[in-house]
Design an enzyme around this catalytic site. Structure first.
Site, mmCIF file in Angstrom:
data_model
loop_
_atom_site.group_PDB
_atom_site.id
_atom_site.type_symbol
_atom_site.label_atom_id
_atom_site.label_comp_id
_atom_site.label_asym_id
_atom_site.label_seq_id
_atom_site.Cartn_x
_atom_site.Cartn_y
_atom_site.Cartn_z
ATOM 1 N N THR A 316 -15.821 -1.873 -4.789
ATOM 2 C CA THR A 316 -15.755 -0.773 -5.757
ATOM 3 C C THR A 316 -17.103 -0.600 -6.462
ATOM 4 O OG1 THR A 316 -13.415 -1.191 -6.113
ATOM 5 C CG2 THR A 316 -14.557 0.042 -7.835
ATOM 6 N N GLN A 346 -10.798 3.326 -4.431
ATOM 7 C CA GLN A 346 -11.707 3.409 -5.550
ATOM 8 C C GLN A 346 -13.003 4.070 -5.086
ATOM 9 O OE1 GLN A 346 -10.110 0.738 -4.457
ATOM 10 N NE2 GLN A 346 -9.055 -0.275 -6.140
ATOM 11 N N GLN A 368 -9.951 8.344 -8.364
ATOM 12 C CA GLN A 368 -9.719 7.012 -8.895
ATOM 13 C C GLN A 368 -11.067 6.376 -9.236
ATOM 14 O OE1 GLN A 368 -7.208 4.485 -6.536
ATOM 15 N NE2 GLN A 368 -7.544 2.701 -7.833
ATOM 16 N N ASP A 369 -11.182 5.836 -10.467
ATOM 17 C CA ASP A 369 -12.364 5.045 -10.849
ATOM 18 C C ASP A 369 -13.667 5.854 -10.957
ATOM 19 O OD1 ASP A 369 -10.641 2.945 -10.846
ATOM 20 O OD2 ASP A 369 -11.611 1.823 -9.247
ATOM 21 N N ASP A 390 -7.108 5.346 -13.509
ATOM 22 C CA ASP A 390 -8.042 4.405 -14.158
ATOM 23 C C ASP A 390 -9.463 4.962 -14.186
ATOM 24 O OD1 ASP A 390 -5.856 2.677 -14.068
ATOM 25 O OD2 ASP A 390 -6.560 1.650 -12.271
ATOM 26 N N ARG A 466 -4.291 1.406 -19.433
ATOM 27 C CA ARG A 466 -3.507 0.246 -19.022
ATOM 28 C C ARG A 466 -4.438 -0.953 -18.895
ATOM 29 N NH1 ARG A 466 -1.975 0.244 -12.666
ATOM 30 N NH2 ARG A 466 -3.896 1.127 -11.818
ATOM 31 N N TRP A 468 -6.404 -3.654 -17.476
ATOM 32 C CA TRP A 468 -6.934 -4.217 -16.234
ATOM 33 C C TRP A 468 -7.071 -5.728 -16.371
ATOM 34 C CZ3 TRP A 468 -12.641 -3.565 -14.301
ATOM 35 C CH2 TRP A 468 -12.735 -4.020 -12.982
#
Ligand SMILES: *[C@@H]1O[C@H](CO)[C@@H](O)[C@H](O)[C@H]1NC(C)=O
Ligand SMILES: *[C@@H]1O[C@H](CO)[C@@H](O)[C@H](O)[C@H]1NC(C)=O
Ligand SMILES: *[C@@H]1O[C@H](CO)[C@@H](O)[C@H](O)[C@H]1NC(C)=O
Length: 549
Positions: A316, A346, A368-369, A390, A466, A468
């Site tokens: 990632t 990711q 995502q990311d 996220d 949330r 991690w």
């Protein structure tokens, strides 16, 4: 200059090379025998302020005298961590040497070699610059990052545990993270309670009812934010343009490569990136400090990439279209995106490990990311950040002021519904000075997403964050939370992981998503008397380094 020279001498004498032997100190008096040093009452007291007191008390502290000061204790705790880090680095070298042909292990070990070197540099500047200079907040920020890199290496290596050599290294890294955590806890106590070790306590968080003292507001109209950012009127040292015309680099990377190393003393290297779409991967290395990217505006100057973590051998971290390590990075007026297609994983647009970094009027687009605010202190002002899962994550202390945070549709079957978390902050240790603060931001969906959302609000669920990692910390202050934010507000990562240790706070938010009456029980309202803790000044010491002109 003289003091700089002294500082570099200090850093040499404190934490030189991996082959450092504690019997060859350059400028310090001979050290006490180990047995005597670890039974020193000062050490006993200091160890009570750590998370791993038994490990702490069992270490041979290289103290300079029989009556060490609390700073001597902290420096020797850092020295112990640094020595163990050197061992870890050489074990990683051995793993690399014996892993030819094993692709996964080679990748994990190479990644470790790189990030442990960053850990070493941050450890050295903590002990060699920040502490001797009385800059305790910098020391906390840098040692927090040193710990983050060690944890990252440990975590990556665990996925390639197929030899006893790797197993042993994982065990050593675990101990290393505990030793670094201990030194960091001492530093936090020193900052909070002063030099009397009898007053020191283990690190506490807001969940324990503890808020950092705040030195008053940070300037700016509300007292929390800041009237500063990327300075206006900067002149370009290099120009990038699509046609690579005269005096013009054809790629952003070529201009970064041309920047001198370790620019300091208030100087910057300003790169004007003219309007155009630049399809490239950009890396600003550790040594390239105070690099500035000036674009011609969001949507006009665009840096684009499509790496994703589904590709073999790509982590990632390495998917980032633009990845920055050098301190003092600034950017203004551009878009950075990752366009990795559907069914990807990711895919990071922008990743930063730059301390003292300032990002203004920039747009980050991904799914995502999108934004990996990995480590250290980062200030984002008037930015637009789009993504879904996220999409703002990392273990930095990042401040988002006046930003637009927009959820966009997921790429596969967007009409089906989803759970999105705007943030996934990744603090692993309560002593780390990291967290995400959003102030005066708008949390909304893109027009396309809001159309989907309105057609079936029940299946499209969006949460502020949330956890991690165990000590995840995120607050939203005076933000406008649109209706897409679920009444519960926050979502779990996995069952009850981190729910007792994280801190998710809200204060004076507005908008239909801001009603806190149905929030999950493990989220909080920030008490008014503590909201100053989350000012630019208190949280990232912006008053010391953020340009105001
Ligand atoms: C290497 O990693 C990939 C991706 O995680 C995995 O699919 C593969 O099985 C691993 N190879 C070995 C030999 O473990
Ligand atoms: C690594 O693998 C060995 C053998 O399977 C196992 O005993 C050990 O617990 C593993 N270590 C870690 C840190 O997972
Ligand atoms: C949120 O987005 C929707 C759709 O684009 C728009 O109609 C609405 O005005 C936005 N809310 C705010 C506060 O800007």
């Amino acid at each position: 200059m003289a003091s700089l020279f002294l500082l570099s001498l200090l850093s040499l004498s404190l934490l030189p090379s991996p082959s450092y032997s504690r019997h060859t100190h350059l400028s310090k008096p001979p050290l006490l025998p180990h047995s005597a040093s670890s039974s020193s009452p000062e050490i006993q007291q200091a160890c009570k302020s750590t998370r791993f007191p038994d490990l702490c008390a069992s270490q041979p502290y290289p103290l300079p005298s029989a009556a060490p000061s609390s700073l001597d204790v902290i420096l020797s705790a850092i020295q112990i961590s640094s020595d163990r880090l050197a061992t870890a680095q050489s074990m990683i070298d051995s793993i690399l040497a014996s892993s030819a042909g094993n692709v996964n292990r080679t990748i994990a070990a190479k990644n470790c070699a790189v990030i442990l070197a960053y850990s070493r540099r941050r450890t050295e500047s903590t002990a060699g610059e920040a502490i001797p200079g009385g800059r305790t907040k910098d020391a906390r920020a840098w040692l927090s990052a040193a710990l983050l890199y060690q944890t990252g290496c440990w975590s990556g290596l665990r996925s390639v545990n197929d030899t006893s050599q790797v197993d042993q290294t994982i065990a050593l890294l675990k101990t290393l993270t505990m030793l670094t955590s201990n030194a960091l806890s001492m530093l936090v106590s020193y900052d909070r309670f002063g030099k009397d070790t009898a007053a020191w306590r283990p690190p506490a968080t807001e969940r324990d009812g503890f808020w950092e003292d705040s030195p008053g507001g940070g300037g700016g109209p509300s007292g929390l934010g800041f009237d500063g950012g990327v300075p206006s009127g900067l002149t370009a040292d290099a120009t990038v343009c699509k046609d690579g015309g005269s005096g013009c680099y054809a790629t952003v990377q070529a201009a970064v490569d041309a920047a001198p190393e370790n620019v300091g003393g208030g100087k910057r290297f300003v790169i004007h990136i003219k309007e155009g779409v630049y399809e490239e991967t950009v890396r600003v290395p550790f040594e390239k400090k105070n690099v500035v990217f000036l674009g011609d505006g969001m949507g006009k100057t665009v840096i684009t990439g499509s790496s994703n973590a589904g590709q073999p051998g790509v982590s990632t971290y390495n998917t980032a279209t633009v990845g920055v390590l050098g301190d003092g990075f600034m950017a203004s007026g551009l878009t950075i995106q990752n366009t990795a297609g559907p069914v990807t994983h990711q895919a990071v647009a922008f990743r930063s490990d730059s301390d003292f970094s300032v990002i203004e009027n920039c747009e980050f687009l991904g799914n995502q990311d999108t934004l990996y605010a990995h480590s250290l202190r980062q200030y984002y002002k008037s930015c637009r950040i789009e993504g879904n899962v996220d999409f703002i994550f990392g273990n930095s202390a990042s401040y988002f002021q006046d930003c637009q945070i927009l959820v966009r549709p997921q790429q596969v079957k967007p009409e089906q519904g989803e759970n999105n978390a705007v943030t996934a902050h990744g603090r692993t240790d309560p002593a780390q000075s990291t967290g995400f603060v959003f102030r005066n931001c708008l949390v909304n969906g893109t027009e396309e997403y809001m159309a989907l959302y309105r057609s079936k609000p029940k299946v499209h669920k969006n949460f502020l964050g949330r956890p991690w990692k165990e000590y995840s910390r995120t607050v939203f202050i005076e933000c406008n939370l649109e209706a897409l934010i679920s009444p519960q507000g926050w979502m779990p990562w996995s069952e009850d992981f981190a729910l007792k240790t994280l801190y998710y706070g809200e204060f004076k938010n507005t908008g239909p998503g801001s009603d806190t009456s149905s929030r999950v029980s493990w989220s909080s309202r920030v008490p008014a008397e503590h909201v100053d803790t989350y000012s630019v000044k208190s949280f990232i010491q912006g008053d010391e380094w953020l340009p105001t002109s």
